[in-house]
Design a protein around this motif. Sequence first.
Motif, PDB file in Angstrom:
ATOM      1  N   LYS A   1      12.723  37.615 -26.194  1.00 60.94           N
ATOM      2  CA  LYS A   1      13.432  36.733 -25.258  1.00 60.94           C
ATOM      3  C   LYS A   1      13.355  35.268 -25.716  1.00 60.94           C
ATOM      4  CE  LYS A   1      12.885  39.842 -21.311  1.00 60.94           C
ATOM      5  NZ  LYS A   1      14.268  40.344 -21.492  1.00 60.94           N
TER       6      LYS A   1
ATOM      7  N   GLU B   1      18.237  37.196 -21.708  1.00 60.37           N
ATOM      8  CA  GLU B   1      17.851  37.287 -20.301  1.00 60.37           C
ATOM      9  C   GLU B   1      18.129  38.666 -19.703  1.00 60.37           C
ATOM     10  OE1 GLU B   1      20.211  34.342 -18.411  1.00 60.37           O
ATOM     11  OE2 GLU B   1      19.208  32.626 -19.357  1.00 60.37           O
ATOM     12  N   ARG B   2      19.174  39.339 -20.217  1.00 59.39           N
ATOM     13  CA  ARG B   2      19.709  40.489 -19.493  1.00 59.39           C
ATOM     14  C   ARG B   2      19.611  41.826 -20.207  1.00 59.39           C
ATOM     15  NH1 ARG B   2      25.329  37.335 -17.767  1.00 59.39           N
ATOM     16  NH2 ARG B   2      24.301  35.624 -16.625  1.00 59.39           N
TER      17      ARG B   2
ATOM     18  N   SER C   1      18.608  45.307 -21.524  1.00 54.24           N
ATOM     19  CA  SER C   1      17.693  46.299 -20.963  1.00 54.24           C
ATOM     20  C   SER C   1      16.852  46.934 -22.074  1.00 54.24           C
ATOM     21  CB  SER C   1      18.493  47.399 -20.256  1.00 54.24           C
ATOM     22  OG  SER C   1      19.239  48.153 -21.200  1.00 54.24           O
TER      23      SER C   1
ATOM     24  N   LEU D   1      22.569  34.889 -23.413  1.00 51.87           N
ATOM     25  CA  LEU D   1      22.629  35.685 -22.184  1.00 51.87           C
ATOM     26  C   LEU D   1      21.911  37.018 -22.363  1.00 51.87           C
ATOM     27  CD1 LEU D   1      26.322  35.062 -21.030  1.00 51.87           C
ATOM     28  CD2 LEU D   1      24.239  34.094 -20.055  1.00 51.87           C
ATOM     29  N   ALA D   2      22.056  37.613 -23.542  1.00 53.08           N
ATOM     30  CA  ALA D   2      21.407  38.896 -23.805  1.00 53.08           C
ATOM     31  C   ALA D   2      19.893  38.774 -23.769  1.00 53.08           C
ATOM     32  CB  ALA D   2      21.868  39.453 -25.149  1.00 53.08           C
TER      33      ALA D   2
ATOM     34  N   ALA E   1      25.444  43.728 -23.559  1.00 48.37           N
ATOM     35  CA  ALA E   1      24.179  43.422 -22.879  1.00 48.37           C
ATOM     36  C   ALA E   1      24.258  42.149 -22.047  1.00 48.37           C
ATOM     37  CB  ALA E   1      23.054  43.308 -23.903  1.00 48.37           C
ATOM     38  N   THR E   2      25.284  41.311 -22.285  1.00 51.41           N
ATOM     39  CA  THR E   2      25.429  40.087 -21.481  1.00 51.41           C
ATOM     40  C   THR E   2      25.809  40.418 -20.051  1.00 51.41           C
ATOM     41  OG1 THR E   2      27.818  39.783 -21.932  1.00 51.41           O
ATOM     42  CG2 THR E   2      26.249  38.856 -23.531  1.00 51.41           C
ATOM     43  N   GLY E   3      26.475  41.561 -19.849  1.00 50.60           N
ATOM     44  CA  GLY E   3      26.905  41.945 -18.511  1.00 50.60           C
ATOM     45  C   GLY E   3      28.036  41.093 -17.958  1.00 50.60           C
ATOM     46  N   ASN E   4      28.592  40.223 -18.803  1.00 52.79           N
ATOM     47  CA  ASN E   4      29.670  39.323 -18.373  1.00 52.79           C
ATOM     48  C   ASN E   4      31.009  39.907 -18.836  1.00 52.79           C
ATOM     49  OD1 ASN E   4      31.634  37.171 -18.366  1.00 52.79           O
ATOM     50  ND2 ASN E   4      29.954  35.715 -18.162  1.00 52.79           N
TER      51      ASN E   4
END
Length: 228
Positions: free
Chosen positions: A196, A105-106, A108, A102-103, A148-151
């Motif tokens: 990525k 993709e997400r 920053s 996930l990181a 960083a996953t934002g989940n």
Amino acid sequence: MQDFLQANMNAFLPLRDVVFNTLRQAILTGELKPGERLMEIHLANQLGVSRTPIREAIHMLELEGLVTMMPRRGAVVSQITEKGIKDVLEIRRALDVLCVELACERISPEELDKLKEACDTFASCVGTGDVKLIAQVDVELHDIIVKATGNEKLIQLVNNLSEQMYRYRFEYIKDSTQHDQLVEEHRIIYQSLLNKDKETAAKAAKLHIDNQEDVILHRIRLDVKNIQ
């Protein structure tokens, strides 16, 4: 241990919780070793408190699985078992792989900069031989990836497991022969996130946990053999 207690005294925190956090830290870092008896009078004298908060804290530690009540021995620090390690790391392996995927993709640019800095800090810390510092920096490094996953649900799951994971991580980090390998694994994970590259990131995260499991299990089996 008493220094940790004094540093964490809080007028708004019950004494029992301060004692619990102090004993918990001592167990997680190995100051209180597996199989060691927790004698209320001795701990009360050592920490400068009454037996009541000691007794309450020991009960809380028992609920966490860090303390075991033994017949005729009372409270002892729970052993680090092969089953316990495998159970925790099995879950952590799956979560870490999901986190790096996930990181990829997400994450920053700012978080990538923080991760690069954390990798550099870890590399410089391993030369100090300060196991507590190395473990702390390692936790901070992995926290950057998890956040960083934002989940939020995933972050919560990893944080909950990290409490149990810390004891095993500390055992692993105590083995200085693994430090160069850890530095390299962190570098590969960072580079994978930068590019990525999900596949490489997932493989590196899995290997990261596999190596921890191998080393910790070897240490446990060696300890058992020495006792015999």
